[in-house]
Scaffold this active site. Structure first.
Site, short mmCIF file in Angstrom:
data_model
loop_
_atom_site.label_atom_id
_atom_site.label_comp_id
_atom_site.label_asym_id
_atom_site.label_seq_id
_atom_site.Cartn_x
_atom_site.Cartn_y
_atom_site.Cartn_z
N GLY A 135 4.91 -10.09 4.03
CA GLY A 135 5.65 -10.07 5.29
C GLY A 135 4.96 -10.90 6.36
O GLY A 135 3.73 -10.98 6.42
N GLY A 192 10.90 -2.83 5.80
CA GLY A 192 10.16 -4.09 5.76
C GLY A 192 9.78 -4.44 4.33
O GLY A 192 10.04 -5.55 3.84
N HIS A 193 9.17 -3.44 3.62
CA HIS A 193 8.85 -3.67 2.20
C HIS A 193 10.12 -3.92 1.40
O HIS A 193 10.16 -4.75 0.49
CB HIS A 193 8.15 -2.45 1.60
N LEU A 223 6.70 3.05 1.53
CA LEU A 223 7.56 1.88 1.72
C LEU A 223 8.66 2.13 2.75
O LEU A 223 9.24 3.21 2.80
CB LEU A 223 8.18 1.50 0.37
N SER A 249 6.42 -0.55 10.38
CA SER A 249 5.05 -0.45 9.86
C SER A 249 4.85 0.97 9.35
O SER A 249 5.35 1.93 9.95
CB SER A 249 4.05 -0.73 10.98
N LYS A 252 4.92 -10.10 9.39
CA LYS A 252 4.31 -9.23 10.41
C LYS A 252 2.78 -9.36 10.32
O LYS A 252 2.09 -9.39 11.32
CB LYS A 252 4.73 -7.77 10.25
N MET A 294 0.85 -1.20 0.00
CA MET A 294 0.00 0.00 0.00
C MET A 294 0.88 1.25 0.00
O MET A 294 0.43 2.34 0.33
CB MET A 294 -0.94 -0.02 1.20
O1 PAF Z 1 -0.21 -5.85 3.46
C1 PAF Z 1 -0.61 -4.91 2.75
O2 PAF Z 1 0.05 -3.89 2.60
C2 PAF Z 1 -1.97 -5.03 2.08
O3 PAF Z 1 -2.89 -5.69 2.88
C3 PAF Z 1 -1.89 -5.66 0.69
C4 PAF Z 1 -1.43 -7.11 0.76
C5 PAF Z 1 -0.95 -4.87 -0.21
C6 PAF Z 1 -3.28 -5.66 0.04
O4 PAF Z 1 -3.78 -4.37 -0.12
#
Ligand code: PAF
Length: 282
Positions: A148, A37-38, A34, A186, A150, A31
Site C-alpha cells: 500500500g 486497505g489490505h 485485515l 490502518s 499509505k 501483518m
Molecule cells: O506493511 C506491513 O504490514 C508490514 O510492514 C509487512 C510489509 C507485511 C512486513 O511485515
C-alpha cells in the site's frame, strides 16, 4: 474455506505445484487484522495473477522493544473470511520460530532511504521489514507483490531492495484506502477511543491542505510543512512526529517541490502513532 499453512515447506509445496502448471503467483504481505486497505491489495492481486498468497505474520523484528508488538491486533478467523471472500488462494501464517529459528543471524539492512521520515524515530524498523519481506519473497517466489502507498517509505524501500538484490519480482504499489470521513485505513486505528478517532481526522485534513497548496502552485517545502504543521498543532490531542517533503524515490528531503514528491506525516494521537501522505508529480 481458504487453506492456511504455517510451515515454509508447505507453502513451497503449494506454490511449486501451481508453478508446475504454469500459473502466475501474486503475494500480499500483511501483518493480519485485515481491513479494506489490505482487501484492495488482495483484489488487485487476484485480478492480475492466477493464484494469490496472503502472508499474515506480525513480524517481531520490525518492532522496537518499546513498541506495540504484544498488543498489535490479531484475528486470524476474520482474516480467513476476508481472504476467502476476496478470492485469495492460500494464507501463509508462520510462527515466529518458523521465520527466525534458533541461530538466525542474517539481516537485510539498507542505507539512505531508511534514515529519513519513520527511520528517525524507528531506526531498526525498516531492517526488520526488509529482512522479512526478503524471506517472504524467497519462500513464495511470487511474480508480483503488492504493497500500500499509505506506507510510502516502505514501498520505496522495497522497490529499492528488489532492484539492489535482483529479486525477479514486480512490486505493485496500490492507492491509500480511506474511511468515509478521510482517515486512512490502518489496523492501528483500532487503538483510538471515540475522542481520539475524531482527533485523528487532523491527519487527512493536513494531507488535503498540503496537496491543495502544491496543486495550486506552491513550490516551497518549508511553506507547505509550516501550514500542515500549524493545522495539526491546532488539534490538542495531536503531537507531530514529523511533517516532511522528500523525493518519492530516494526519500531525500527537498527544499523546492519539483519532480516525484512525497509529502509524509507521522502524528501521535494520544499514544497511537498514525501516518499519512500524498504523492505528487510536478
Ligand atoms: O506493511 C506491513 O504490514 C508490514 O510492514 C509487512 C510489509 C507485511 C512486513 O511485515
Amino acid at each position: 474455506m481458504i487453506k492456511v499453512v504455517s510451515a515454509v515447506k508447505d507453502v513451497r509445496a503449494v506454490v511449486n505445484e501451481w508453478k508446475s502448471q504454469g500459473l502466475s503467483v501474486g503475494l500480499v504481505p500483511t501483518m493480519g487484522y485485515l481491513h479494506e486497505g489490505h482487501q484492495s491489495l488482495i483484489k488487485r492481486a487476484v485480478a492480475e495473477n492466477d493464484r494469490v498468497v496472503v502472508s499474515v505474520f506480525v513480524n517481531p523484528i520490525q518492532f522496537a522493544p518499546n513498541e506495540d508488538l504484544a498488543t498489535y491486533p490479531r484475528d486470524l478467523e476474520a482474516d480467513k473470511k476476508l481472504c476467502d471472500a476476496t478470492g485469495a488462494n492460500l494464507i501463509f501464517h508462520p510462527e515466529p520460530a518458523e521465520m527466525y529459528p534458533d541461530g538466525f543471524s542474517t539481516h537485510i539492512n539498507m542505507d539512505g532511504l531508511t534514515k529519513e521520515l519513520c527511520g528517525k524515530t524507528r531506526p531498526t524498523h525498516f531492517g526488520g521489514v526488509c529482512t522479512v519481506v526478503g524471506k517472504l519473497f524467497n519462500i513464495v517466489k511470487p511474480d508480483k507483490a503488492y504493497f500500500g502507498q499509505k506506507d510510502a517509505q516502505q514501498l520505496a524501500i522495497i522497490k529499492r531492495m528488489v532492484q539492489d538484490l535482483n529479486f525477479d519480482i514486480e512490486i505493485v504499489g496500490c492507492p491509500i484506502i480511506r474511511e468515509a470521513d478521510g482517515l486512512a485505513k490502518s489496523s492501528r486505528n483500532t487503538y483510538l477511543n471515540t475522542e481520539e478517532r475524531k482527533a485523528a481526522l487532523i491527519l487527512s485534513k493536513a494531507v488535503k491542505l498540503g496537496e491543495d497548496m502544491v496543486k495550486n502552485g506552491e513550490t516551497d517545502s518549508k511553506a507547505v510543512i509550516k501550514a500542515m504543521s500549524d493545522l495539526i498543532c491546532s488539534e490538542p490531542l495531536a503531537k507531530i512526529d514529523y511533517v516532511d517533503v522528500v523525493n518519492a524515490l530516494t526519500i531525500e528531503p527537498v527544499d523546492v517541490i519539483s519532480g516525484e514528491i512525497l509529502v509524509a506525516i507521522a502524528v501521535y494521537i494520544g499514544k497511537t502513532r498514525l501516518i499519512d501522505n500524498f504523492m505528487i508529480s510536478c
